[in-house]
Design a protein around this motif. Structure first.
Motif, PDB file in Angstrom:
ATOM      1  N   PHE A  50     -71.755  -1.492  -7.240  1.00 15.69           N
ATOM      2  CA  PHE A  50     -72.283  -0.421  -8.081  1.00 15.69           C
ATOM      3  C   PHE A  50     -73.474  -0.879  -8.922  1.00 15.69           C
ATOM      4  N   PHE A 123     -68.428   4.365 -10.072  1.00 21.37           N
ATOM      5  CA  PHE A 123     -68.351   4.782  -8.674  1.00 21.37           C
ATOM      6  C   PHE A 123     -69.085   6.102  -8.464  1.00 21.37           C
ATOM      7  N   TRP A 126     -72.841   5.606  -8.617  1.00 18.00           N
ATOM      8  CA  TRP A 126     -73.279   4.918  -7.395  1.00 18.00           C
ATOM      9  C   TRP A 126     -73.343   5.877  -6.210  1.00 18.00           C
ATOM     10  N   VAL A 127     -72.303   6.692  -6.054  1.00 22.45           N
ATOM     11  CA  VAL A 127     -72.240   7.603  -4.910  1.00 22.45           C
ATOM     12  C   VAL A 127     -73.317   8.682  -5.018  1.00 22.45           C
ATOM     13  N   ALA A 131     -77.017   9.432  -2.690  1.00 17.71           N
ATOM     14  CA  ALA A 131     -76.934  10.592  -1.814  1.00 17.71           C
ATOM     15  C   ALA A 131     -78.320  11.148  -1.490  1.00 17.71           C
ATOM     16  N   GLN A 393     -64.027  13.591  -2.740  1.00 15.85           N
ATOM     17  CA  GLN A 393     -64.331  13.305  -1.346  1.00 15.85           C
ATOM     18  C   GLN A 393     -64.914  14.523  -0.635  1.00 15.85           C
ATOM     19  N   VAL A 396     -68.886  14.876  -2.316  1.00 17.90           N
ATOM     20  CA  VAL A 396     -69.884  13.867  -1.948  1.00 17.90           C
ATOM     21  C   VAL A 396     -70.234  13.944  -0.466  1.00 17.90           C
ATOM     22  N   THR A 397     -69.344  14.487   0.338  1.00 13.67           N
ATOM     23  CA  THR A 397     -69.679  14.695   1.748  1.00 13.67           C
ATOM     24  C   THR A 397     -70.758  15.759   1.883  1.00 13.67           C
ATOM     25  N   THR A 401     -73.742  11.648   0.963  1.00 10.66           N
ATOM     26  CA  THR A 401     -73.595  10.275   0.495  1.00 10.66           C
ATOM     27  C   THR A 401     -73.649   9.303   1.669  1.00 10.66           C
ATOM     28  N   VAL A 403     -71.816   6.763   1.918  1.00 14.42           N
ATOM     29  CA  VAL A 403     -70.460   6.257   2.135  1.00 14.42           C
ATOM     30  C   VAL A 403     -69.860   6.964   3.342  1.00 14.42           C
ATOM     31  N   SER A 405     -67.710   9.062   5.836  1.00 13.48           N
ATOM     32  CA  SER A 405     -66.829  10.196   5.543  1.00 13.48           C
ATOM     33  C   SER A 405     -65.361   9.814   5.712  1.00 13.48           C
ATOM     34  N   MET A 408     -64.194   8.362   2.465  1.00 15.12           N
ATOM     35  CA  MET A 408     -64.025   9.385   1.444  1.00 15.12           C
ATOM     36  C   MET A 408     -62.785  10.220   1.706  1.00 15.12           C
TER      37      MET A 408
END
Length: 440
Positions: A50, A123, A126-127, A131, A393, A396-397, A401, A403, A405, A408
């Motif tokens: 992060f 977190f 960061w996410v 994005a 989750q 952020v999808t 993001t 990250v 999926s 998440m």
């Protein structure tokens, strides 16, 4: 003639003194390294991912919504700088936990809670900062988290009511599912969602009565009974859904929903308004249930009796308390509470029943109960944490993001495992929980 025992080196100590010394050594339990080590590990993870590897972009968090009474500017944070600052604070908390361990003192509860809040904030920054669209509605995220937490809160309250009286309630999943199914079919047939809500409470109570009957009267292992009930309710509701509801959806599976009730003016206050004053009837009942259960357990004579039965049933029996009757009715009450939570799925969240609609949330509610240390207030905030992970989750999808999926999607369950296995500390449930009581 009296005999004096010398305390000089080389002379034997009296037996009672040796016993006292041994008892004192036994009672002085060492403080576990688990919490300090975990906090340090997550602090380092935050610093690396992060902070040092964080994106050098601005993450924007909207505080107000379009319908708010007054508008507040969005909160904008540089993802890299914010990650570094929060990571340093996390490592400082971990260092303090290590310091307390070296002094033989456990980490206080506020330290763990503060660490969780700061880690979640790091977190989130960061996410969102990484994005494609580095902007998110903080008000919507929190309000949605509370909404998703509603069945978890009711399920965890059911577990509190049962375990505080000495019965392990593994059947929360079945109670939620039974409540959801019954609310859907009764509300559809009567075209009245309030009758469906009451029927959901009855369905949850019936499932709990079966649990109470076999575990209290016939002394069957409580864990086994709970697992069997979950499978039984899942099978019965799945069968009736396929053979009855799908055959005539308009007649059996089109329940009228419970509308969102907005309190004038108060519902338009930023952040607080959507959480407290823009809820369905089930949402408002959630807040009432948490308060009533907490007051009942810790501020009333009934609660004292309940806790006595859960901690020391033999002592409660000698005081004239009917242990098994108290357990039976408390378990039944817990089932009714969980049934109300189940009605949320079909009367608020969706407008129909589907197979396995509860989606394992009964087990997450059980985790919230443990993480909340068998306290209604603690279970409430633990359920909010899991609801936050579930809602995050999804959001952020949408914003794109980096990250994966898959990670998440597993986030709510990962939080559940970490909370129960690592961050609960040395919490202890009721001493007689899971132990059947046989009078005499």
């Amino acid at each position: 003639m009296s005999t004096t025992v010398s305390s000089r080196p080389g002379n034997p100590q009296p037996d009672n003194a040796a016993a006292d010394t041994g008892a004192a050594a036994t009672s002085a339990k060492p403080v576990s390294w688990k919490t300090p080590v975990l906090l340090a590990a997550f602090g380092l993870i935050a610093l690396v991912f992060f902070g040092l590897l964080g994106p050098n972009k601005t993450a924007s968090f909207g505080i107000s919504t379009g319908s708010d009474f007054f508008q507040l500017p969005a909160l904008e944070v540089n993802a890299f700088g914010g990650g570094i600052v929060l990571s340093v604070l996390l490592l400082a908390l971990a260092a303090y936990a290590v310091y307390l361990k070296t002094k033989g003192r456990p980490a206080p509860g506020w330290l763990t809670v503060t660490f969780i809040v700061l880690f979640v904030a790091a977190f989130l920054i960061w996410v969102v900062g990484g994005a494609r669209t580095p902007s998110i509605s903080l008000a919507g995220l929190i309000a949605g988290s509370v909404t998703l937490a509603v069945p978890l809160v009711f399920g965890s309250l059911s577990g509190v009511l049962c375990e505080r009286v000495g019965v392990v309630n593994i059947a929360i999943e079945g109670q939620l599912l039974g409540g959801a199914f019954t609310a859907a079919i009764v509300a559809t047939m009567t075209q009245n969602p309030f009758i469906g809500l009451a029927a959901a409470a009855v369905a949850g109570a019936v499932v709990s009565m079966v649990l109470a009957l076999f575990s209290i009267k016939y002394l069957v292992n409580q864990i086994i009974v709970g697992v069997v009930l979950n499978v039984l309710v899942s099978g019965v509701t799945g069968f009736l859904f396929s053979t009855v509801m799908q055959e005539d959806k308009a007649r059996f599976n089109s329940p009228p929903g419970l509308d969102i009730i907005e309190i004038p003016v108060l519902s338009e206050v930023p952040i607080i308004g959507p959480i407290l004053f823009r809820q369905s009837l089930v949402g408002y009942l959630m807040y009432v249930a948490v308060l009533v259960v907490w007051v009942g357990l810790f501020k009333t004579r009934w609660g004292l009796r309940v806790r006595a039965v859960g901690e020391h049933p033999q002592a409660a029996d000698t005081l004239g308390i009917n242990v098994n009757a108290t357990r039976f009715w408390n378990v039944t009450l817990g089932g009714a509470v969980a049934g109300i939570g189940g009605s949320f799925f079909t009367l608020v969240a969706i407008d129909s029943f589907t197979k396995e609609i509860s989606g394992g949330r009964g087990f997450i509610a059980l985790a919230a109960l443990i993480f909340g240390r068998w306290n209604p207030i603690g279970a409430f905030f633990a359920a909010l944490l899991f609801g936050f992970a579930d809602n995050l989750q999804s959001i952020v999808t949408i914003i794109g993001t980096p990250v994966p999926s898959q990670f998440m999607a597993m986030l709510p369950y990962l939080v559940t495992v970490l909370a129960v296995a690592g961050l609960v500390g040395r919490s202890r449930g009721p001493a007689a929980s899971g132990i059947p009581y046989v009078k005499g």
